[in-house]
Design a protein around this motif. Sequence first.
Motif, short mmCIF file in Angstrom:
data_model
loop_
_atom_site.label_atom_id
_atom_site.label_comp_id
_atom_site.label_asym_id
_atom_site.label_seq_id
_atom_site.Cartn_x
_atom_site.Cartn_y
_atom_site.Cartn_z
N ALA A 57 47.36 68.72 54.23
CA ALA A 57 47.98 69.56 53.19
C ALA A 57 46.96 70.49 52.53
CB ALA A 57 48.68 68.69 52.16
N THR A 58 46.21 71.19 53.34
CA THR A 58 45.13 72.04 52.79
C THR A 58 45.68 73.21 51.97
OG1 THR A 58 45.10 73.25 54.88
CG2 THR A 58 43.47 71.51 54.61
N ARG A 59 46.92 73.66 52.27
CA ARG A 59 47.45 74.81 51.52
C ARG A 59 47.77 74.45 50.08
NH1 ARG A 59 52.24 76.23 55.31
NH2 ARG A 59 52.00 74.01 55.68
N PHE A 60 47.74 73.17 49.78
CA PHE A 60 48.08 72.75 48.42
C PHE A 60 46.90 72.12 47.69
CE2 PHE A 60 52.73 72.85 47.42
CZ PHE A 60 52.54 73.10 46.07
N ARG A 118 50.36 54.31 60.94
CA ARG A 118 49.30 55.20 60.48
C ARG A 118 48.72 56.01 61.63
NH1 ARG A 118 47.12 54.02 55.46
NH2 ARG A 118 44.99 54.58 56.02
N GLN A 119 48.57 57.29 61.33
CA GLN A 119 47.83 58.16 62.25
C GLN A 119 46.39 58.16 61.70
OE1 GLN A 119 48.76 62.32 61.94
NE2 GLN A 119 48.00 62.82 63.97
N GLY A 120 45.50 57.50 62.40
CA GLY A 120 44.14 57.28 61.89
C GLY A 120 43.44 58.57 61.51
#
Length: 299
Positions: free
Chosen positions: A20-23, A108-110
């Motif tokens: 979520a880098t855009r936030f 979970r996606q590690g």
Amino acid sequence: MSERTPQRAVKAVIPAAGLATRFLPATKAVPKELLPVVDRPVLQYIVEEAARAGIHDVLLITGRGKTSMVDHFDPHPYLESRLEAKGDLTRLAAVRRTSDLAEIYTCRQGEPLGLGHAVSYAESHVGSSPFVVLLGDEFTEEDKPLLPQMIDLQAETGGIVLAFIEIPDDQVDRYGIASVSDTGTPDVVQVTGLVEKPPVGEAPSNLAVVGRYVLPAGIFDAIRRTKPGSGGEIQLTDAMALMLAEGTPVHGIVYRGVRYDTGMPLGYLQTIVELACQRDDLGPAFSAWLKDFVAAQKA
Ligand code: UTP
């Protein structure tokens, strides 16, 4: 003589392990899926959308710092007993509703190595049946359902079903765009190709892919055979393109309702304003304030 009984998707997967880098910096410690839209987190709108389509088995793909998402759907007996004691039955019903919507499973996606990589984690949960993928930062208008038609079409074709919105020609460079041919049914198209963010003027159509997919289980094998693509990530689009090239039918439904995109600040703010204005309790006061506020900006 036995006829093939079409299999329908009955499980949903919500990949929500991205960075979520855009936030940022809001999303450094808080998952964007838990940002509130009025008084519900984005993720609840998405699970509600699945539930309205009859899907009550939801697998959340989470990652580092994202486990709080799951808490939202747990029963909370202490909170419920406090609300009951206070006689706050409206909030009690709202709290209970979150745990009644669906059975929530997680894995979970590690490392966030791409949307295709995230979806691959669903294989053991989904098995050999088709399934729905709902991206964790967008949802559709409550009164204009999209998923039921997508699920029906997938059961009919056995292939991949995508969803599109029509966008203005000068915005094609922000989306995945499809090349399509007519099927004769209004708003249902046959997909012949997908291009990621084509330059303005070079797009094969103005149909942009949105974050709803109904996929056959064959996608898992296709993902395994997909090499890292754009950004070094394993892209779901590349795996779908592989299946298309190998003959899997791919269709798309053109969505005519509102698609709320909360993955970046502008879309998030627009979503809050629109949904707040629609609320019976808050709408009248909020809209009146908003009108005055906008008028004062112009003056
Ligand atoms: P986005 O492209 O929106 O990526 O992913 P992001 O990390 O959430 O946000 P930005 O672009 O950095 O701001 C679409 C969906 O796929 C999930 C995301 O959580 C989001 O719901 N995703 C993406 C994963 O679960 N794993 C990944 O490795 C990548």
